[in-house]
Scaffold this active site. Structure first.
Site, mmCIF file in Angstrom:
data_model
loop_
_atom_site.group_PDB
_atom_site.id
_atom_site.type_symbol
_atom_site.label_atom_id
_atom_site.label_comp_id
_atom_site.label_asym_id
_atom_site.label_seq_id
_atom_site.Cartn_x
_atom_site.Cartn_y
_atom_site.Cartn_z
ATOM 1 N N LYS A 1 49.437 41.965 141.171
ATOM 2 C CA LYS A 1 48.452 42.293 142.227
ATOM 3 C C LYS A 1 47.214 42.945 141.637
ATOM 4 O O LYS A 1 46.100 42.547 141.936
ATOM 5 C CB LYS A 1 49.063 43.258 143.270
ATOM 6 C CG LYS A 1 50.262 42.726 144.012
ATOM 7 C CD LYS A 1 50.671 43.657 145.154
ATOM 8 C CE LYS A 1 51.123 45.038 144.718
ATOM 9 N NZ LYS A 1 52.366 45.066 143.911
ATOM 10 N N ARG B 1 52.741 49.414 152.428
ATOM 11 C CA ARG B 1 54.019 49.188 151.752
ATOM 12 C C ARG B 1 55.184 49.409 152.704
ATOM 13 O O ARG B 1 56.329 49.265 152.291
ATOM 14 C CB ARG B 1 54.146 50.161 150.585
ATOM 15 C CG ARG B 1 53.873 49.542 149.218
ATOM 16 C CD ARG B 1 54.040 50.664 148.215
ATOM 17 N NE ARG B 1 54.311 50.286 146.876
ATOM 18 C CZ ARG B 1 53.409 50.240 145.911
ATOM 19 N NH1 ARG B 1 52.142 50.457 146.165
ATOM 20 N NH2 ARG B 1 53.784 49.974 144.686
ATOM 21 N N ARG C 1 55.203 46.536 130.148
ATOM 22 C CA ARG C 1 53.805 46.792 130.511
ATOM 23 C C ARG C 1 53.265 48.033 129.793
ATOM 24 O O ARG C 1 53.945 49.040 129.674
ATOM 25 C CB ARG C 1 53.709 47.010 132.032
ATOM 26 C CG ARG C 1 52.308 47.322 132.516
ATOM 27 C CD ARG C 1 52.156 47.051 133.972
ATOM 28 N NE ARG C 1 52.792 48.053 134.818
ATOM 29 C CZ ARG C 1 52.708 48.035 136.151
ATOM 30 N NH1 ARG C 1 52.039 47.082 136.765
ATOM 31 N NH2 ARG C 1 53.306 48.960 136.861
ATOM 32 N N ARG D 1 53.631 53.601 131.626
ATOM 33 C CA ARG D 1 53.709 54.424 132.832
ATOM 34 C C ARG D 1 55.125 54.967 132.968
ATOM 35 O O ARG D 1 56.082 54.241 132.719
ATOM 36 C CB ARG D 1 53.374 53.570 134.064
ATOM 37 C CG ARG D 1 51.913 53.596 134.436
ATOM 38 C CD ARG D 1 51.566 52.607 135.495
ATOM 39 N NE ARG D 1 52.383 52.666 136.702
ATOM 40 C CZ ARG D 1 52.141 51.952 137.801
ATOM 41 N NH1 ARG D 1 51.114 51.141 137.838
ATOM 42 N NH2 ARG D 1 52.927 52.054 138.853
ATOM 43 N N ARG E 1 62.410 50.880 142.004
ATOM 44 C CA ARG E 1 61.188 50.403 142.678
ATOM 45 C C ARG E 1 61.422 49.033 143.311
ATOM 46 O O ARG E 1 60.914 48.739 144.381
ATOM 47 C CB ARG E 1 60.019 50.359 141.680
ATOM 48 C CG ARG E 1 59.521 51.756 141.337
ATOM 49 C CD ARG E 1 58.681 51.749 140.095
ATOM 50 N NE ARG E 1 57.385 51.119 140.305
ATOM 51 C CZ ARG E 1 56.634 50.629 139.314
ATOM 52 N NH1 ARG E 1 57.052 50.689 138.067
ATOM 53 N NH2 ARG E 1 55.472 50.096 139.579
#
Ligand code: AMP
Length: 209
Positions: free
Chosen positions: A13, A88, A122, A153, A164
């Site tokens: 996204k 969300r 990532r 992160r 998540r």
């Protein structure tokens, strides 16, 4: 055009939103980025949000709705925007109805197994927001765009990624039906490679322009 990007964490996204926003000259509103900035600045919102984010949980709806209401009232949103990571939950989507008129909701579809490998590999640049995957960095540890030192992160740690995804399926995926019911949902295969995904998105948005 007022656009929502919907999809699991790591669906692309943010990456696609940056490109589409550049092309359409509209702002990208990433609630995750706004919250991370609040944590860095040590604001009251940041202090409240941090423990939820570190655990891969959602930050309470009231906090998010206030953030988005304030952000959408700014003048740069007058000609449209992309909401990246908001809403969300169904209550957030319902609150948004009272704040904005949404034209189209793009759902980036990516399977869970792909998400786990994307997120655990990532690396991000805290300075400019650049996003990379370790497999393509060839050992580099700095940002190609600004030279900043890349980090992982905290919520991309494998245990948190699983959480998540669970939170996504339980709390965010119901929005697919919600927006389908309103005739606003457009699905995009998020696993086709950056350029093809971008082309699909631009084609859909072109049809809505
Ligand atoms: P993101 O950068 O979009 O993956 O968001 C990172 C984290 O910020 C999420 O795991 C949540 O803890 C929090 N967050 C971002 N957007 C929202 C939202 N709309 N509602 C609740 N929490 C959010």
């Amino acid at each position: 055009m007022n656009i929502i990007f919907l999809g699991p964490p790591g669906a692309g996204k943010g990456t696609q939103a940056v490109r589409v926003c550049e092309a359409l000259k509209i702002p990208q509103i990433s609630t995750g980025d706004i919250l991370r900035a609040a944590i860095r600045e040590g604001t009251e919102t940041g202090l409240k949000a941090k423990s939820y984010m570190d655990a891969g949980q959602l930050v309470p709806d009231e906090i998010l709705v206030d953030i988005v209401r304030d952000r959408l009232a700014q003048s740069d949103c007058a000609n449209g925007y992309i909401l990246d990571g908001f809403p969300r939950t169904v209550p957030q989507a319902e609150a948004l109805e009272g704040i904005a008129r949404i034209d189209v909701v793009l759902e980036l579809q990516v399977e869970d197994e792909k998400i786990v490998s994307r997120l655990s590999g990532r690396r991000v640049c805290p300075a400019c927001g650049g996003t990379y995957h370790v497999s393509l960095l060839g050992g580099r540890t700095s940002c190609e765009k600004c030279g900043g030192e890349l980090i992982q992160r905290k919520d991309d740690a494998p245990e948190t990624v699983q959480n998540r995804l669970k939170v996504y399926h339980e709390q965010t995926q119901p929005l697919v039906d919600y927006y389908q019911g309103k005739g606003k949902l457009k699905a995009v295969d998020g696993d086709l490679g950056l350029d093809k995904v971008y082309a699909q998105i631009m084609e859909i948005l072109g049809a809505h322009a």
